[in-house]
Design an enzyme around this catalytic site. Sequence first.
Site, PDB file in Angstrom:
ATOM      1  N   LYS A 101       0.832  -1.320   0.083  1.00 40.47           N
ATOM      2  CA  LYS A 101      -0.010   0.099  -0.104  1.00 40.47           C
ATOM      3  C   LYS A 101       0.894   1.382   0.040  1.00 40.47           C
ATOM      4  O   LYS A 101       2.028   1.192  -0.285  1.00 40.47           O
ATOM      5  CB  LYS A 101      -0.850  -0.083   1.267  1.00 40.47           C
ATOM      6  CG  LYS A 101      -1.931  -1.247   1.123  1.00 40.47           C
ATOM      7  CD  LYS A 101      -2.945  -1.397   2.109  1.00 40.47           C
ATOM      8  CE  LYS A 101      -3.803  -2.452   1.913  1.00 40.47           C
ATOM      9  NZ  LYS A 101      -5.089  -2.874   2.848  1.00 40.47           N
ATOM     10  N   HIS A 149      -8.612  -3.167  -6.268  1.00 41.82           N
ATOM     11  CA  HIS A 149      -8.363  -3.218  -4.968  1.00 41.82           C
ATOM     12  C   HIS A 149      -9.452  -2.327  -4.281  1.00 41.82           C
ATOM     13  O   HIS A 149      -9.771  -1.282  -4.853  1.00 41.82           O
ATOM     14  CB  HIS A 149      -7.047  -2.448  -4.252  1.00 41.82           C
ATOM     15  CG  HIS A 149      -6.756  -3.067  -2.883  1.00 41.82           C
ATOM     16  ND1 HIS A 149      -7.448  -2.360  -1.808  1.00 41.82           N
ATOM     17  CD2 HIS A 149      -6.190  -3.927  -2.220  1.00 41.82           C
ATOM     18  CE1 HIS A 149      -7.129  -2.804  -0.747  1.00 41.82           C
ATOM     19  NE2 HIS A 149      -6.366  -3.975  -0.959  1.00 41.82           N
ATOM     20  N   GLU A 184      -9.793  -0.399  -1.918  1.00 40.39           N
ATOM     21  CA  GLU A 184      -9.412   0.793  -1.633  1.00 40.39           C
ATOM     22  C   GLU A 184      -9.597   1.748  -2.999  1.00 40.39           C
ATOM     23  O   GLU A 184      -9.867   3.037  -2.684  1.00 40.39           O
ATOM     24  CB  GLU A 184      -8.071   1.066  -1.054  1.00 40.39           C
ATOM     25  CG  GLU A 184      -8.081   0.380   0.542  1.00 40.39           C
ATOM     26  CD  GLU A 184      -6.913  -0.242   1.087  1.00 40.39           C
ATOM     27  OE1 GLU A 184      -5.654  -0.102   0.464  1.00 40.39           O
ATOM     28  OE2 GLU A 184      -6.973  -0.817   2.037  1.00 40.39           O
ATOM     29  N   GLU A 198     -10.966 -10.369  -1.140  1.00 41.52           N
ATOM     30  CA  GLU A 198     -10.663  -9.472  -0.033  1.00 41.52           C
ATOM     31  C   GLU A 198     -11.901  -8.909   0.406  1.00 41.52           C
ATOM     32  O   GLU A 198     -12.517  -7.698  -0.005  1.00 41.52           O
ATOM     33  CB  GLU A 198      -9.691  -8.289  -0.228  1.00 41.52           C
ATOM     34  CG  GLU A 198      -8.263  -8.976  -0.798  1.00 41.52           C
ATOM     35  CD  GLU A 198      -7.268  -7.984  -0.858  1.00 41.52           C
ATOM     36  OE1 GLU A 198      -6.249  -8.218  -0.257  1.00 41.52           O
ATOM     37  OE2 GLU A 198      -7.523  -6.591  -0.955  1.00 41.52           O
ATOM     38  N   GLY A 244      -7.538  -4.742   6.954  1.00 43.93           N
ATOM     39  CA  GLY A 244      -6.790  -3.585   8.298  1.00 43.93           C
ATOM     40  C   GLY A 244      -7.725  -3.524   9.310  1.00 43.93           C
ATOM     41  O   GLY A 244      -7.364  -2.845  10.074  1.00 43.93           O
ATOM     42  N   SER A 275      -6.690  -9.121   6.703  1.00 42.71           N
ATOM     43  CA  SER A 275      -6.048  -9.690   8.142  1.00 42.71           C
ATOM     44  C   SER A 275      -5.349 -10.986   8.114  1.00 42.71           C
ATOM     45  O   SER A 275      -5.709 -11.588   9.062  1.00 42.71           O
ATOM     46  CB  SER A 275      -7.335  -9.261   8.879  1.00 42.71           C
ATOM     47  OG  SER A 275      -7.803  -8.085   9.146  1.00 42.71           O
ATOM     48  N   GLY A 331      -1.524  -7.289   3.564  1.00 40.42           N
ATOM     49  CA  GLY A 331      -1.463  -5.814   3.747  1.00 40.42           C
ATOM     50  C   GLY A 331      -0.357  -5.659   4.893  1.00 40.42           C
ATOM     51  O   GLY A 331       0.612  -5.786   4.865  1.00 40.42           O
ATOM     52  N   GLY A 332      -0.985  -5.484   6.225  1.00 39.46           N
ATOM     53  CA  GLY A 332      -0.285  -4.945   7.444  1.00 39.46           C
ATOM     54  C   GLY A 332       1.021  -6.003   7.666  1.00 39.46           C
ATOM     55  O   GLY A 332       1.810  -5.547   7.810  1.00 39.46           O
TER      56      GLY A 332
HETATM   57  P1  13P Z   1      -4.624  -6.322   5.676  1.00 42.21           P
HETATM   58  O1  13P Z   1      -3.674  -7.431   5.447  1.00 42.21           O
HETATM   59  O2  13P Z   1      -3.888  -5.154   6.268  1.00 42.21           O
HETATM   60  O3  13P Z   1      -5.787  -6.360   6.403  1.00 42.21           O
HETATM   61  O4  13P Z   1      -4.850  -5.828   4.042  1.00 42.21           O
HETATM   62  C1  13P Z   1      -5.353  -6.617   3.034  1.00 42.21           C
HETATM   63  C2  13P Z   1      -5.267  -6.090   2.027  1.00 42.21           C
HETATM   64  O5  13P Z   1      -5.912  -5.094   1.682  1.00 42.21           O
HETATM   65  C3  13P Z   1      -4.254  -6.525   0.832  1.00 42.21           C
HETATM   66  O6  13P Z   1      -4.498  -6.173  -0.311  1.00 42.21           O
END
Ligand code: 13P
Length: 248
Positions: free
Chosen positions: A13, A95, A97, A166, A172, A210, A231-232
């Site tokens: 990200k 994505h 987002e 997702e 997140g 997550s 992500g994280g």
């Molecule tokens: P998280 O693993 O932080 O929940 O993010 C997932 C994600 O959006 C990967 O593209």
Amino acid sequence: MTTRRKLVVGNWKMHGSHAANADLLQGILAARPFVGEVAVCVPFPYLSEVAVTLANSSVAWGSQDVSAHAQGAYTGEVSAAMLAEFGCRYAIVGHSERRAYHAESDQLVADKAKAALAKGLTPIVCVGETLEQREAGETEAVVKRQLSAVIHTLGQCIGEVVVAYEPVWAIGTGRTASPEQAQAVHAVLRAQLAAATPRATEMKLLYGGSVKADNAAVLFSQADIDGGLIGGAALKAADFVAVARAAG
Ligand code: 13P
């Protein structure tokens, strides 16, 4: 049963710096070999340094978006041809987002997937429902509508893409879909792909939302889950390596 090699992709990200990226990549490289395939999708400005650091390693790299257009007066956009020049293997498209904050429509996402494929990149097409949609019982309809635009636009080439499920409510938030919830949606997506291409059984379907070291193995062991989009937990080498190992 088809054996699909697992794929674990880190989506950084909008995180990173020269120093942090170098540490993260060195940590990932030091942990090789991995049984599954491993890739990182990084912010555009870092592509060239990532390409140099990961050259001739078994770790692939990609972008987090790509333009639907080949070239032209599209200020701020980055074309698939440019990404291909950096040796990108993957481009995340759609994505949640970007769908939410940049108003990307199902058709735009499909057009981006097409543009990526045309230059030899593998699009990682993201689909997923919001919490409101899940609670309204619309999960299946939403992900099928999102995927159907891509199937319609790509035709037989749909077999070349990676699909990532997702759920927006799991991104997140620390609230992961249960392995059963994730598998149920993956099975729906696999069936939808099977109606479009004989290659559906070979296609990789990733779960994202997550994913952490302590839940990755059980998610990745589901019949239709072929790895994860992380992500994280992709921002620290130890965390990401642990998730990548869970795909072994
Ligand atoms: P998280 O693993 O932080 O929940 O993010 C997932 C994600 O959006 C990967 O593209």
